[in-house]
Design a protein around this motif. Structure first.
Motif, PDB file in Angstrom:
ATOM      1  N   ASP A 253       4.242  -2.888  -9.235  1.00  8.57           N
ATOM      2  CA  ASP A 253       4.648  -2.093  -8.065  1.00  8.57           C
ATOM      3  C   ASP A 253       3.959  -2.599  -6.802  1.00  8.57           C
ATOM      4  O   ASP A 253       4.601  -2.791  -5.755  1.00  8.57           O
ATOM      5  CB  ASP A 253       4.290  -0.619  -8.273  1.00  8.57           C
ATOM      6  CG  ASP A 253       5.185   0.071  -9.297  1.00  8.57           C
ATOM      7  OD1 ASP A 253       6.278  -0.453  -9.591  1.00  8.57           O
ATOM      8  OD2 ASP A 253       4.777   1.138  -9.801  1.00  8.57           O
ATOM      9  N   VAL A 254       2.652  -2.814  -6.896  1.00  5.96           N
ATOM     10  CA  VAL A 254       1.891  -3.284  -5.734  1.00  5.96           C
ATOM     11  C   VAL A 254       2.331  -4.679  -5.332  1.00  5.96           C
ATOM     12  O   VAL A 254       2.552  -4.973  -4.147  1.00  5.96           O
ATOM     13  CB  VAL A 254       0.378  -3.251  -6.030  1.00  5.96           C
ATOM     14  CG1 VAL A 254      -0.408  -3.842  -4.856  1.00  5.96           C
ATOM     15  CG2 VAL A 254      -0.090  -1.835  -6.322  1.00  5.96           C
ATOM     16  N   ALA A 255       2.468  -5.558  -6.326  1.00  2.00           N
ATOM     17  CA  ALA A 255       2.845  -6.941  -6.035  1.00  2.00           C
ATOM     18  C   ALA A 255       4.226  -7.002  -5.374  1.00  2.00           C
ATOM     19  O   ALA A 255       4.423  -7.727  -4.384  1.00  2.00           O
ATOM     20  CB  ALA A 255       2.831  -7.766  -7.319  1.00  2.00           C
ATOM     21  N   GLU A 256       5.184  -6.244  -5.890  1.00  2.00           N
ATOM     22  CA  GLU A 256       6.530  -6.254  -5.313  1.00  2.00           C
ATOM     23  C   GLU A 256       6.541  -5.668  -3.903  1.00  2.00           C
ATOM     24  O   GLU A 256       7.233  -6.171  -3.016  1.00  2.00           O
ATOM     25  CB  GLU A 256       7.486  -5.485  -6.232  1.00  2.00           C
ATOM     26  CG  GLU A 256       7.785  -6.212  -7.533  1.00  2.00           C
ATOM     27  CD  GLU A 256       8.622  -5.378  -8.483  1.00  2.00           C
ATOM     28  OE1 GLU A 256       9.063  -4.269  -8.093  1.00  2.00           O
ATOM     29  OE2 GLU A 256       8.839  -5.824  -9.630  1.00  2.00           O
ATOM     30  N   ARG A 257       5.754  -4.631  -3.695  1.00  2.00           N
ATOM     31  CA  ARG A 257       5.718  -3.999  -2.376  1.00  2.00           C
ATOM     32  C   ARG A 257       5.184  -4.947  -1.306  1.00  2.00           C
ATOM     33  O   ARG A 257       5.601  -4.905  -0.150  1.00  2.00           O
ATOM     34  CB  ARG A 257       4.860  -2.734  -2.446  1.00  2.00           C
ATOM     35  CG  ARG A 257       4.914  -1.882  -1.189  1.00  2.00           C
ATOM     36  CD  ARG A 257       4.460  -0.469  -1.462  1.00  2.00           C
ATOM     37  NE  ARG A 257       3.079  -0.380  -1.894  1.00  2.00           N
ATOM     38  CZ  ARG A 257       2.683   0.021  -3.100  1.00  2.00           C
ATOM     39  NH1 ARG A 257       3.576   0.355  -4.019  1.00  2.00           N
ATOM     40  NH2 ARG A 257       1.416   0.090  -3.391  1.00  2.00           N
ATOM     41  N   HIS A 258       4.301  -5.852  -1.713  1.00  2.00           N
ATOM     42  CA  HIS A 258       3.702  -6.782  -0.761  1.00  2.00           C
ATOM     43  C   HIS A 258       4.260  -8.196  -0.893  1.00  2.00           C
ATOM     44  O   HIS A 258       3.762  -9.114  -0.237  1.00  2.00           O
ATOM     45  CB  HIS A 258       2.177  -6.806  -0.950  1.00  2.00           C
ATOM     46  CG  HIS A 258       1.510  -5.534  -0.546  1.00  2.00           C
ATOM     47  ND1 HIS A 258       1.379  -4.460  -1.394  1.00  2.00           N
ATOM     48  CD2 HIS A 258       0.973  -5.131   0.639  1.00  2.00           C
ATOM     49  CE1 HIS A 258       0.757  -3.473  -0.784  1.00  2.00           C
ATOM     50  NE2 HIS A 258       0.507  -3.848   0.460  1.00  2.00           N
ATOM     51  N   GLY A 259       5.269  -8.383  -1.735  1.00  2.00           N
ATOM     52  CA  GLY A 259       5.891  -9.693  -1.880  1.00  2.00           C
ATOM     53  C   GLY A 259       4.971 -10.738  -2.474  1.00  2.00           C
ATOM     54  O   GLY A 259       4.992 -11.913  -2.078  1.00  2.00           O
ATOM     55  N   VAL A 260       4.139 -10.333  -3.440  1.00  2.00           N
ATOM     56  CA  VAL A 260       3.160 -11.235  -4.046  1.00  2.00           C
ATOM     57  C   VAL A 260       3.543 -11.514  -5.502  1.00  2.00           C
ATOM     58  O   VAL A 260       4.030 -10.626  -6.211  1.00  2.00           O
ATOM     59  CB  VAL A 260       1.735 -10.630  -3.992  1.00  2.00           C
ATOM     60  CG1 VAL A 260       0.703 -11.622  -4.543  1.00  2.00           C
ATOM     61  CG2 VAL A 260       1.379 -10.250  -2.559  1.00  2.00           C
ATOM     62  N   TRP A 261       3.319 -12.725  -5.922  1.00  2.00           N
ATOM     63  CA  TRP A 261       3.565 -13.184  -7.298  1.00  2.00           C
ATOM     64  C   TRP A 261       2.686 -12.403  -8.260  1.00  2.00           C
ATOM     65  O   TRP A 261       1.483 -12.266  -8.045  1.00  2.00           O
ATOM     66  CB  TRP A 261       3.216 -14.662  -7.352  1.00  2.00           C
ATOM     67  CG  TRP A 261       3.436 -15.404  -8.627  1.00  2.00           C
ATOM     68  CD1 TRP A 261       2.679 -15.332  -9.760  1.00  2.00           C
ATOM     69  CD2 TRP A 261       4.421 -16.421  -8.885  1.00  2.00           C
ATOM     70  NE1 TRP A 261       3.143 -16.213 -10.708  1.00  2.00           N
ATOM     71  CE2 TRP A 261       4.214 -16.895 -10.191  1.00  2.00           C
ATOM     72  CE3 TRP A 261       5.453 -16.955  -8.117  1.00  2.00           C
ATOM     73  CZ2 TRP A 261       4.992 -17.902 -10.757  1.00  2.00           C
ATOM     74  CZ3 TRP A 261       6.243 -17.948  -8.690  1.00  2.00           C
ATOM     75  CH2 TRP A 261       6.014 -18.414  -9.996  1.00  2.00           C
TER      76      TRP A 261
END
Length: 489
Positions: A253-261
């Motif tokens: 969730d966090v990675a997708e929200r910030h566009g991170v792999w």
């Protein structure tokens, strides 16, 4: 002279000369023998380079009598130290067969085919989509490097930079986010990739040693505000210290929200994600962009076999591709009539290795022999062992469980009946561990859990039995009681 000094025939006789020593070794009857005999075998083996060879017979005899007989017993039933184990019989034979029949993984051969087949099978056994792309390497260190290399490529491509071709932009600071329990190979990968070990931002963990996603989001936001480039979030599917599984769904969730792999380091635990009753602990694992797993752990292929999986193999290619080499060109066209008219999948452009043995045959051999069900039953048995040992520790007045196992790692310690200061308790358990190694067949390792020294067995081997679990608990009590009595005398 027209012939080579090395023997190139008589394979059956040569193998038979060493097989009795190997069979004897696999009985694991003398666990401390190699250490006790160190001076004798070192004197035989550590000698000056000979000008004239002894010949095949003496070399094989020395191999059997002095080398095999003084090996490292990581495949023994009582070895629960490193998260690795010796190979079971079939993959051991497969590795020998590969060394003779196909020393390289490329071109037209059954071994080359099995690289791809086994990667597909392995992904399915781990509960991943079988369409993910993979490549084998020598271990988790290289496997993590490959995955994080792809993550770095993706992060900087979003900024218009082909970092694999042109390098990092001047002044660029990439960041990798990993829990404080993540393996140190993450830091080494960052160093090799030019980001630097300090680029790995340590995210605090909770009281179950799992990374805290609630703190991760703020760290990413502050770094972005400072002009840093988030490269990857690392979730661990089975930490080395305690076997903890990070909350992968929340990390996604966090990675997708910030566009991170999102990268999942499943070197140890990823095969358990395919086990039905354990899959819930890995919720969100399929949402990652890359994963690693070491078949030389729970699949018991023998050391030197790891796999990296990615969603987009072109990112690996852009990161690790070689410049064209004329000698690697395959001139064939149309129907293939020679093994050397088709190079096969260019795994050399997806990894840091050009020359590499076929490792897929080891994974194929394991899964062909025992199937997905056999692997998953092994995992269930080992997870039950860790739980059983923990229950024994909680039930005994002089043992203390330090974790609640999620996988097959248990952490416990001996605790005397009388009150003992923390430093003295740590020292007591350190000496207890040494005595275990020196006087019993039980060979766990140690770690530190919340500042406390822990004796840490991890069950991944094919030879563990119920007796190894109950025997370890009994040995801890017996040796611990003896140590306390000695110190009181």
């Amino acid at each position: 002279m027209t012939s080579d000094a090395a023997r190139a025939d008589g394979l059956t006789d040569a193998v038979q000369a060493v097989l009795p020593a190997l069979e004897q070794w696999l009985r694991f009857t003398d666990m401390t023998g190699p250490a006790r005999r160190r001076d004798s075998w070192q004197a035989v083996l550590d000698v000056p380079l000979p000008d004239k060879g002894a010949g095949a017979g003496p070399a094989l005899a020395e191999l059997a009598d002095w080398v095999v007989a003084n090996g490292l017993p990581i495949g023994a039933p009582g070895f629960t130290g490193f998260i690795t184990t010796g190979p079971s019989t079939v993959p051991a034979v497969a590795q020998f067969a590969a060394a003779v029949a196909s020393p390289q993984r490329y071109a037209v051969s059954a071994f080359n085919l099995l690289e791809g087949v086994s990667l597909r099978w392995l992904a399915q056994a781990c509960g991943l989509d079988p369409t993910v792309a993979g490549v084998y390497s020598s271990g988790g260190s290289v496997a993590n490097l490959l995955a994080l290399g792809a993550a770095r490529q993706a992060a900087f491509e979003r900024l218009g930079v082909d970092v694999g071709r042109d390098g990092l932009p001047p002044g660029a600071r990439g960041r990798i986010y990993a829990g404080t329990e993540a393996h140190h190979t993450i830091h080494r990968s960052a160093a090799v990739l030019g980001l630097g070990r300090e680029a790995v931002r340590p995210v605090p963990v909770d009281d179950r040693q799992r990374v805290r996603p609630d703190l991760l989001a703020g760290m990413i936001e502050r770094d972005v505000a400072a002009g840093d480039v988030p490269v990857a979030v690392v979730g661990v599917a089975g930490t080395t210290n305690t076997g903890a599984i990070d909350p992968l769904d929340a990390l996604a969730d966090v990675a997708e929200r910030h566009g991170v792999w999102l990268h999942v380091d499943g070197a140890y635990g990823l095969p358990a994600a395919g086990v039905e009753e354990l899959a819930g602990r890995f919720a969100g694992v399929r949402r990652a962009q890359s994963w690693i797993v070491d078949p030389h752990k729970w699949l018991a292929t023998g050391v030197g076999c790891a796999a990296t999986f990615v969603r987009d193999p072109e990112l690996l290619h852009r990161t690790f591709t070689q410049t064209p080499a004329a000698y690697l060109a395959m001139p064939g066209s149309g129907a293939v009539a020679s093994a050397f008219e088709d190079f096969g999948v260019h795994y050399d452009d997806l990894s840091v290795e050009l020359s590499a043995p076929p490792r897929g045959v080891l994974v194929w051999a394991v899964l062909r022999e025992i199937g997905r069900d056999g692997l998953h039953e092994r995992i269930r048995r080992h997870v039950a062992y860790a739980r059983r040992l923990t229950d024994l520790a909680r039930a005994h007045p002089r043992l203390e469980a330090l974790t609640d196992p999620e996988l097959s790692v248990a952490c416990l310690r001996y605790r005397p009946a009388h009150p003992v200061a923390d430093a003295e308790l740590d020292a007591l358990n350190e000496e207890l561990l040494r005595r275990l190694w020196r006087t019993t067949a039980h060979l766990p390792s140690s770690t530190v859990v919340a500042g406390r020294f822990a004796i840490r067995p991890c069950y991944v081997g094919v030879r563990h039995t119920d007796a190894d679990v109950t025997g370890l608990a009994a040995a801890l009590v017996e040796l611990g009681d003896a140590l306390v009595a000695e110190r009181a005398a």
